[in-house]
Design a protein around this motif. Structure first.
Motif, PDB file in Angstrom:
ATOM      1  N   LEU A   1      -3.997   6.330  -8.434  1.00 30.08           N
ATOM      2  CA  LEU A   1      -5.106   5.813  -7.644  1.00 30.08           C
ATOM      3  C   LEU A   1      -6.398   6.514  -8.061  1.00 30.08           C
ATOM      4  CD1 LEU A   1      -2.482   5.443  -5.820  1.00 30.08           C
ATOM      5  CD2 LEU A   1      -4.100   5.344  -3.933  1.00 30.08           C
TER       6      LEU A   1
ATOM      7  N   ARG B   1       8.467   6.735 -10.675  1.00 26.08           N
ATOM      8  CA  ARG B   1       9.201   5.523 -10.316  1.00 26.08           C
ATOM      9  C   ARG B   1      10.676   5.880 -10.151  1.00 26.08           C
ATOM     10  NH1 ARG B   1       7.663   0.226 -10.840  1.00 26.08           N
ATOM     11  NH2 ARG B   1       5.849   0.886 -12.055  1.00 26.08           N
TER      12      ARG B   1
ATOM     13  N   ARG C   1      -4.972 -10.597   0.951  1.00 20.04           N
ATOM     14  CA  ARG C   1      -3.951  -9.812   0.245  1.00 20.04           C
ATOM     15  C   ARG C   1      -3.983 -10.122  -1.245  1.00 20.04           C
ATOM     16  NH1 ARG C   1       0.495  -7.738   2.244  1.00 20.04           N
ATOM     17  NH2 ARG C   1       0.430  -6.755   0.199  1.00 20.04           N
ATOM     18  N   TYR C   2      -4.244 -11.362  -1.581  1.00 16.72           N
ATOM     19  CA  TYR C   2      -4.316 -11.781  -2.978  1.00 16.72           C
ATOM     20  C   TYR C   2      -5.540 -12.664  -3.140  1.00 16.72           C
ATOM     21  CZ  TYR C   2       0.571 -10.390  -2.736  1.00 16.72           C
ATOM     22  OH  TYR C   2       1.724  -9.682  -2.529  1.00 16.72           O
TER      23      TYR C   2
ATOM     24  N   GLY D   1       0.828  -1.195   0.000  1.00 17.82           N
ATOM     25  CA  GLY D   1       0.000   0.000   0.000  1.00 17.82           C
ATOM     26  C   GLY D   1       0.863   1.245   0.000  1.00 17.82           C
TER      27      GLY D   1
ATOM     28  N   ARG E   1      -4.842  -7.566  -4.025  1.00 19.61           N
ATOM     29  CA  ARG E   1      -4.668  -7.702  -5.479  1.00 19.61           C
ATOM     30  C   ARG E   1      -5.660  -8.744  -5.961  1.00 19.61           C
ATOM     31  NH1 ARG E   1      -1.157  -5.820  -8.913  1.00 19.61           N
ATOM     32  NH2 ARG E   1       0.275  -5.148  -7.285  1.00 19.61           N
TER      33      ARG E   1
ATOM     34  N   LEU F   1      -7.140  -0.591  -2.708  1.00 23.07           N
ATOM     35  CA  LEU F   1      -6.494  -0.049  -1.526  1.00 23.07           C
ATOM     36  C   LEU F   1      -7.528   0.627  -0.636  1.00 23.07           C
ATOM     37  CD1 LEU F   1      -3.389   1.561  -3.233  1.00 23.07           C
ATOM     38  CD2 LEU F   1      -3.349  -0.389  -1.712  1.00 23.07           C
TER      39      LEU F   1
ATOM     40  N   GLN G   1      -5.751  -3.718  -8.237  1.00 22.67           N
ATOM     41  CA  GLN G   1      -5.424  -3.668  -6.816  1.00 22.67           C
ATOM     42  C   GLN G   1      -6.397  -2.707  -6.143  1.00 22.67           C
ATOM     43  OE1 GLN G   1      -1.795  -4.186  -4.353  1.00 22.67           O
ATOM     44  NE2 GLN G   1      -1.475  -2.042  -4.857  1.00 22.67           N
TER      45      GLN G   1
ATOM     46  N   ILE H   1       7.823   3.782  -5.978  1.00 21.74           N
ATOM     47  CA  ILE H   1       7.035   4.790  -6.700  1.00 21.74           C
ATOM     48  C   ILE H   1       6.615   5.849  -5.686  1.00 21.74           C
ATOM     49  CG2 ILE H   1       4.999   5.233  -8.102  1.00 21.74           C
ATOM     50  CD1 ILE H   1       5.054   2.325  -8.983  1.00 21.74           C
TER      51      ILE H   1
ATOM     52  N   GLY I   1       1.278   0.073 -10.628  1.00 24.76           N
ATOM     53  CA  GLY I   1       2.173   1.179 -10.936  1.00 24.76           C
ATOM     54  C   GLY I   1       1.506   2.417 -11.465  1.00 24.76           C
ATOM     55  N   MET I   2       0.179   2.456 -11.402  1.00 18.53           N
ATOM     56  CA  MET I   2      -0.544   3.591 -11.970  1.00 18.53           C
ATOM     57  C   MET I   2      -1.150   4.444 -10.844  1.00 18.53           C
ATOM     58  SD  MET I   2      -0.114   3.092 -15.198  1.00 18.53           S
ATOM     59  CE  MET I   2      -1.361   4.025 -16.084  1.00 18.53           C
TER      60      MET I   2
ATOM     61  N   TYR J   1      -9.826   2.816  -2.894  1.00 16.99           N
ATOM     62  CA  TYR J   1      -9.226   3.235  -4.142  1.00 16.99           C
ATOM     63  C   TYR J   1      -8.986   1.998  -5.023  1.00 16.99           C
ATOM     64  CZ  TYR J   1      -7.990   7.728  -1.966  1.00 16.99           C
ATOM     65  OH  TYR J   1      -8.026   8.947  -1.350  1.00 16.99           O
TER      66      TYR J   1
ATOM     67  N   PRO K   1      -2.438  -2.465   3.187  1.00 14.87           N
ATOM     68  CA  PRO K   1      -1.475  -3.067   2.249  1.00 14.87           C
ATOM     69  C   PRO K   1      -2.059  -3.384   0.887  1.00 14.87           C
ATOM     70  CG  PRO K   1      -2.210  -4.693   3.831  1.00 14.87           C
ATOM     71  CD  PRO K   1      -2.802  -3.397   4.267  1.00 14.87           C
ATOM     72  N   GLY K   2      -3.397  -3.357   0.763  1.00 18.83           N
ATOM     73  CA  GLY K   2      -4.015  -3.614  -0.531  1.00 18.83           C
ATOM     74  C   GLY K   2      -4.439  -5.051  -0.726  1.00 18.83           C
TER      75      GLY K   2
ATOM     76  N   ALA L   1       0.223  10.421 -11.078  1.00 18.83           N
ATOM     77  CA  ALA L   1       0.399   9.066 -11.603  1.00 18.83           C
ATOM     78  C   ALA L   1       1.583   8.349 -10.973  1.00 18.83           C
ATOM     79  CB  ALA L   1       0.568   9.120 -13.121  1.00 18.83           C
TER      80      ALA L   1
ATOM     81  N   GLN M   1      -6.418   0.744  -8.086  1.00 20.57           N
ATOM     82  CA  GLN M   1      -5.143   1.105  -8.698  1.00 20.57           C
ATOM     83  C   GLN M   1      -4.656  -0.023  -9.580  1.00 20.57           C
ATOM     84  OE1 GLN M   1      -1.664   1.045  -6.191  1.00 20.57           O
ATOM     85  NE2 GLN M   1      -0.634   2.654  -7.368  1.00 20.57           N
TER      86      GLN M   1
END
Lengths: 111, 113
Positions: free
Chosen positions: B43, A106, B9-10, A42, B109, B90, B88, A86, B40-41, B35, B106-107, A103, B37
């Motif tokens: 939120l 990284r 978590r998963y 998170g 996935r 959050l 993911q 990130i 890598g993008m 949220y 922690p999210g 966004a 997400q």
């Protein structure tokens, strides 16, 4: 409308300083935040700054705010490999004090 | 260190299944958030709550629903999961004092096959 922009990638050498930049559009933002996200995790709050401040320092982290240009930066001194992650900039605004996230940048730290 | 937990978590699940993502916080925070997400993008806020019995939709339209029967608990439910729900999720919470800083779990996935 509200928007937060960040560059997507930054690569630095271990031991150097990293500077991550962010621009935002909402001039009424009261607080601005920096979060760190490691892979599969998170978001971890790193620091925040109130909009009437120009600078905030917390150990290796320095936040600079230029309210006139709506520009926020995060400087990490003596960058370590553990800093690879990130980094998200966020502004607090909107009718219900929501956070608007960029966004993410990284950061890659290499030897 | 924030005390906000998410389970599982998963999760890998087939299309059409009903799922509930759990989020709990022990900080007594009034406000809670979900949220979405992509890896890598950025939120996107899909739901938030100001307190017990308060739920609102966020900026990103979502087929999920939420409930807030107890202060510490803010579960998210998908009645019929689809591959487009793969992402993911959050959860966060905050207290409306000062910076109203949001603390994240922690999210989860989620993968829908």
């Amino acid at each position: 409308g509200e928007d937060v922009e960040q560059s997507l990638f930054l690569s630095v050498r271990e031991g150097d300083s990293s500077v991550i930049n962010c621009t935002y559009t909402d001039s009424s933002s009261t607080y601005l935040y920096w979060y760190k996200q490691e892979p599969g995790a998170g978001l971890q709050l790193l620091t925040y700054i109130f909009s009437n401040m120009d600078m905030k320092q917390d150990q290796r982290l320095t936040v600079l705010l230029n309210k006139k240009d709506k520009h926020l930066s995060l400087r990490i001194a003596d960058t370590q490999t553990g800093d690879s992650a990130i980094y998200f900039c966020a502004e607090r605004g909107g009718g219900y004090n929501k956070l608007i996230f960029g966004a993410g940048t990284r950061l890659a730290v290499h030897p | 260190e924030a005390d906000i937990y998410q389970t599982p978590r998963y999760l890998v699940i087939g299309t059409g299944k009903k799922i509930t993502l759990e989020c709990s916080q022990t900080m007594g925070h009034d406000k809670m958030y979900w949220y979405q997400q992509d890896p890598g993008m950025e939120l996107h806020l899909i739901h938030y709550s100001y307190g017990v019995n308060s739920t609102e939709k966020g900026d990103l339209s979502s087929e999920s629903t939420v409930s807030r029967i107890r202060t510490e608990h803010f579960p998210l439910t998908l009645e019929s999961a689809r591959p487009s729900h793969t992402s993911q999720y959050l959860c966060a919470s905050s207290v409306v004092v000062g910076a109203d800083t949001q603390y994240f779990g922690p999210g989860t996935r989620l993968t829908v096959l």
